[in-house]
Design an enzyme around this catalytic site. Structure first.
Site, PDB file in Angstrom:
ATOM      1  CG  HIS A   1       1.024   8.592  -1.419  1.00  0.00           C
ATOM      2  ND1 HIS A   1       0.215   8.392  -2.163  1.00  0.00           N
ATOM      3  CD2 HIS A   1       2.284   8.298  -1.954  1.00  0.00           C
ATOM      4  CE1 HIS A   1       0.683   7.690  -3.275  1.00  0.00           C
ATOM      5  NE2 HIS A   1       2.003   7.554  -3.178  1.00  0.00           N
ATOM      6  CB  CYS A   2      -2.858   5.444  -0.114  1.00  0.00           C
ATOM      7  SG  CYS A   2      -2.757   5.489  -1.916  1.00  0.00           S
ATOM      8  CG  MET A   3      -5.827   8.768   3.832  1.00  0.00           C
ATOM      9  SD  MET A   3      -7.291   9.561   4.199  1.00  0.00           S
ATOM     10  CE  MET A   3      -6.707  10.697   5.281  1.00  0.00           C
TER      11      MET A   3
ATOM     12  CE  LYS B   1      -3.335   2.350   3.083  1.00  0.00           C
ATOM     13  NZ  LYS B   1      -2.953   2.899   4.289  1.00  0.00           N
ATOM     14  N   PRO B   2       0.692   2.121  -1.029  1.00  0.00           N
ATOM     15  CG  PRO B   2       0.482   2.990  -3.182  1.00  0.00           C
ATOM     16  CD  PRO B   2      -0.460   2.386  -2.148  1.00  0.00           C
TER      17      PRO B   2
END
Length: 105
Positions: free
Chosen positions: A103-105, A100-101
């Site tokens: 910066h992604c929630m 999961k990146p």
């Protein structure tokens, strides 16, 4: 192959990127109610390449910039949201077998 055979993290991403294959991408997408097309796979493969080169999936604006250079000029956020309605960066990364990146929630 079944999704239960794969080791995934709490966000639904593969724990081991070496377990990835186009078949795994299809399994993840179908579980999310999405059928992958050649256009999806083009983005997924580009995201895999970017991750391999940089060690991360870039945020949306930077991703669009890179995809325009590598693939075609008409890529924009609307194009990516049509392909990945629930979040282009997050789901392209998920289907690419990447973490999961950050910066992604």
């Amino acid at each position: 192959m079944e999704i239960t055979e794969l080791r995934i993290d709490q966000h639904g991403h593969l724990q081991n990127a070496a377990d990835w294959s186009p078949e795994v991408a299809d399994i993840f997408a179908q579980k999310d109610g999405l059928i992958l097309t050649e256009k999806h796979l083009e983005i997924i493969m580009a995201v895999r390449d970017i991750y391999q080169e940089t060690g991360d999936t870039p945020p949306m604006r930077l991703l669009i910039k890179v995809l325009r250079l590598r693939l075609h000029d008409d890529i924009d956020s609307r194009y990516l949201y049509r392909l990945f309605p629930d979040g282009p960066v997050r789901y392209a990364s998920k289907y690419a077998g990447l973490p999961k990146p950050k910066h992604c929630m």
